[in-house]
Design a protein around this motif. Structure first.
Motif, PDB file in Angstrom:
ATOM      1  N   HIS A  99       0.828  -1.207   0.000  1.00 18.79           N
ATOM      2  CA  HIS A  99       0.000   0.000   0.000  1.00 18.79           C
ATOM      3  C   HIS A  99       0.862   1.255   0.000  1.00 18.79           C
ATOM      4  N   THR A 100       1.926   1.236   0.798  1.00 17.51           N
ATOM      5  CA  THR A 100       2.810   2.406   0.872  1.00 17.51           C
ATOM      6  C   THR A 100       3.493   2.659  -0.461  1.00 17.51           C
ATOM      7  N   ILE A 101       3.858   1.598  -1.148  1.00 20.44           N
ATOM      8  CA  ILE A 101       4.507   1.754  -2.455  1.00 20.44           C
ATOM      9  C   ILE A 101       3.571   2.461  -3.428  1.00 20.44           C
ATOM     10  N   LEU A 102       2.319   2.055  -3.464  1.00 14.33           N
ATOM     11  CA  LEU A 102       1.371   2.696  -4.380  1.00 14.33           C
ATOM     12  C   LEU A 102       1.119   4.154  -4.000  1.00 14.33           C
ATOM     13  N   ARG A 103       1.072   4.440  -2.718  1.00 11.29           N
ATOM     14  CA  ARG A 103       0.920   5.845  -2.304  1.00 11.29           C
ATOM     15  C   ARG A 103       2.129   6.666  -2.713  1.00 11.29           C
ATOM     16  N   GLU A 104       3.305   6.059  -2.625  1.00 14.79           N
ATOM     17  CA  GLU A 104       4.525   6.751  -3.037  1.00 14.79           C
ATOM     18  C   GLU A 104       4.530   6.988  -4.545  1.00 14.79           C
ATOM     19  N   VAL A 105       4.052   6.028  -5.300  1.00 15.14           N
ATOM     20  CA  VAL A 105       3.954   6.185  -6.753  1.00 15.14           C
ATOM     21  C   VAL A 105       2.988   7.314  -7.100  1.00 15.14           C
ATOM     22  N   GLU A 106       1.849   7.345  -6.422  1.00 20.48           N
ATOM     23  CA  GLU A 106       0.886   8.427  -6.657  1.00 20.48           C
ATOM     24  C   GLU A 106       1.503   9.782  -6.346  1.00 20.48           C
ATOM     25  N   ARG A 107       2.338   9.848  -5.336  1.00 22.53           N
ATOM     26  CA  ARG A 107       2.971  11.128  -4.950  1.00 22.53           C
ATOM     27  C   ARG A 107       3.922  11.635  -6.025  1.00 22.53           C
ATOM     28  N   VAL A 108       4.749  10.767  -6.574  1.00 25.98           N
ATOM     29  CA  VAL A 108       5.787  11.224  -7.505  1.00 25.98           C
ATOM     30  C   VAL A 108       5.259  11.429  -8.917  1.00 25.98           C
ATOM     31  N   LEU A 109       4.092  10.871  -9.242  1.00 27.90           N
ATOM     32  CA  LEU A 109       3.568  10.999 -10.604  1.00 27.90           C
ATOM     33  C   LEU A 109       2.955  12.376 -10.841  1.00 27.90           C
ATOM     34  N   VAL A 110       3.122  12.867 -12.044  1.00 27.21           N
ATOM     35  CA  VAL A 110       2.462  14.096 -12.457  1.00 27.21           C
ATOM     36  C   VAL A 110       0.997  13.777 -12.740  1.00 27.21           C
ATOM     37  N   PRO A 111       0.112  14.780 -12.732  1.00 29.14           N
ATOM     38  CA  PRO A 111      -1.263  14.526 -13.171  1.00 29.14           C
ATOM     39  C   PRO A 111      -1.276  13.935 -14.579  1.00 29.14           C
ATOM     40  N   GLU A 112      -2.077  12.933 -14.796  1.00 26.93           N
ATOM     41  CA  GLU A 112      -2.173  12.171 -16.045  1.00 26.93           C
ATOM     42  C   GLU A 112      -0.964  11.256 -16.256  1.00 26.93           C
ATOM     43  N   GLY A 113      -0.123  11.107 -15.227  1.00 24.24           N
ATOM     44  CA  GLY A 113       0.976  10.158 -15.305  1.00 24.24           C
ATOM     45  C   GLY A 113       0.474   8.728 -15.194  1.00 24.24           C
ATOM     46  N   SER A 114       1.291   7.768 -15.629  1.00 22.40           N
ATOM     47  CA  SER A 114       0.878   6.367 -15.696  1.00 22.40           C
ATOM     48  C   SER A 114       1.680   5.499 -14.740  1.00 22.40           C
ATOM     49  N   VAL A 115       1.000   4.503 -14.176  1.00 23.29           N
ATOM     50  CA  VAL A 115       1.648   3.441 -13.428  1.00 23.29           C
ATOM     51  C   VAL A 115       1.255   2.120 -14.065  1.00 23.29           C
ATOM     52  N   ILE A 116       2.237   1.233 -14.195  1.00 31.02           N
ATOM     53  CA  ILE A 116       1.990  -0.085 -14.779  1.00 31.02           C
ATOM     54  C   ILE A 116       2.503  -1.128 -13.799  1.00 31.02           C
ATOM     55  N   VAL A 117       1.626  -2.033 -13.417  1.00 31.68           N
ATOM     56  CA  VAL A 117       1.942  -3.079 -12.441  1.00 31.68           C
ATOM     57  C   VAL A 117       1.904  -4.431 -13.138  1.00 31.68           C
ATOM     58  N   THR A 118       2.947  -5.231 -12.946  1.00 38.28           N
ATOM     59  CA  THR A 118       2.923  -6.616 -13.407  1.00 38.28           C
ATOM     60  C   THR A 118       3.065  -7.522 -12.197  1.00 38.28           C
ATOM     61  N   GLY A 119       2.465  -8.697 -12.278  1.00 42.20           N
ATOM     62  CA  GLY A 119       2.526  -9.613 -11.147  1.00 42.20           C
ATOM     63  C   GLY A 119       2.068 -10.997 -11.521  1.00 42.20           C
TER      64      GLY A 119
END
Length: 239
Positions: A99-119
Motif C-alpha cells: 500500500h505504501t509503495i502505491l501511495r509513493e507512486v501516486e505522490r511522484v507521478l504528475v497529473p495524467e501520469g501512468s503506473v503499470i503493475v505486473t505480477g
C-alpha cells in the motif's frame, strides 16, 4: 525474497516464458506513453522500458545491481509530481509495504501520469502451485500474490483510472514447453486465469472549482416608464 533471486529465476526457461510475455505487453503499452521521466522500480538488470521513448529512463532498486538510483520502493527519492511513468514489475507481491509503495507512486507521478503493475495471478495454475509450496520455497513460489481486482481497487482509492489490464501465460508451471500450446485456448476460454497480469492506471486530478463572491445586492428593479407629453399632442416614454 531478494529481487536478484527473482531476476535469476526469470532467466530460466520457465521464467523466460513469463518474462517474454510481460515484455511483449509492456512494449505495446509503453510505446504510446509520452513524457520526460520514466522510472522502473525493481529488476534493474532487465530493461523493461526499452520500448518507451521518454528521454530520461531510470531504473531504481534497493540493491546495487545495475540500478541508476538506490532506494527502497516505498521511499522513492523523487520530487512530488516529477515523474511521467512508473513501472512496478513484481514489486507489490514481494514487499510488505504494498500500500505504501502505491501511495509513493501516486505522490511522484504528475497529473495524467501512468503506473503499470505486473505480477503473478493467485487465480491461476501458478497460484495453485504457490499454495502447495513449502515454507522457504525458491522463487517465485513465495511472497503474496495479488489479484487484479485488488490492484484495481487500490489504484482506484488513490485516484487512478484503470485504462486496461491483460493476462497471459496459461500453461501449467512445468518445465516442458509443449504445454504452452494452451496459451491460445486460455486467452479465449479462461482469459482471467493467466499466470501473469499487467494493470495500467492513469493518475487523475479533479479540476479546480472557481469560487465566486456571494453578491448580496438585490436585483435591480425594473424602471417605471414615464409618459411625456409632446407639443403636437403625442406622447413618448422615457426611462
Amino acid at each position: 525474497m531478494s529481487i536478484l533471486r527473482l531476476e535469476e529465476w526469470l532467466q530460466t526457461p520457465q521464467g523466460r516464458y513469463l518474462l517474454d510475455w510481460e515484455q511483449s505487453v509492456l512494449d505495446q503499452c509503453l510505446a504510446d506513453l509520452f513524457g520526460y521521466y520514466a522510472v522502473q522500480v525493481g529488476l534493474p538488470g532487465i530493461d523493461l522500458l526499452r520500448a518507451n521513448r521518454m528521454p530520461q529512463r531510470v531504473r531504481c532498486c534497493a540493491t546495487d545491481a545495475g540500478a541508476d538510483v538506490l532506494a527502497q520502493p516505498h521511499a522513492l527519492p523523487l520530487a512530488s509530481g516529477s515523474v511521467d511513468l512508473v513501472v512496478l514489475p513484481h514489486v507489490l507481491e514481494f514487499s510488505p509495504h504494498a500500500h505504501t509503495i502505491l501511495r509513493e507512486v501516486e505522490r511522484v507521478l504528475v497529473p495524467e501520469g501512468s503506473v503499470i503493475v505486473t505480477g503473478l495471478n493467485p487465480l491461476s495454475l501458478w497460484g495453485l502451485r504457490r499454495m502447495m509450496a513449502r515454507a522457504g520455497a525458491e522463487s517465485p513460489w513465495r511472497g503474496r500474490y495479488r489479484t487484479v481486482m485488488q490492484i484495481r481497487d487500490w489504484l482506484g482509492l488513490l485516484g487512478f483510472e484503470i485504462q486496461h489490464n491483460a493476462f497471459g501465460c496459461y500453461a501449467p508451471p512445468l518445465r516442458n514447453p509443449r504445454w504452452r500450446c494452451l496459451d491460445r485456448a486460455g486467452a479465449r476460454w479462461w482469459p482471467v486465469l493467466g499466470a501473469g497480469y499487467m494493470v495500467h492506471g492513469v493518475k487523475r486530478v479533479q479540476g479546480m472549482r472557481l469560487i465566486t463572491p456571494h453578491w448580496r445586492g438585490r436585483k435591480a428593479s425594473t424602471k417605471r416608464l414615464s409618459p411625456v407629453a409632446q407639443r403636437d399632442g403625442s406622447t413618448r416614454t422615457l426611462l
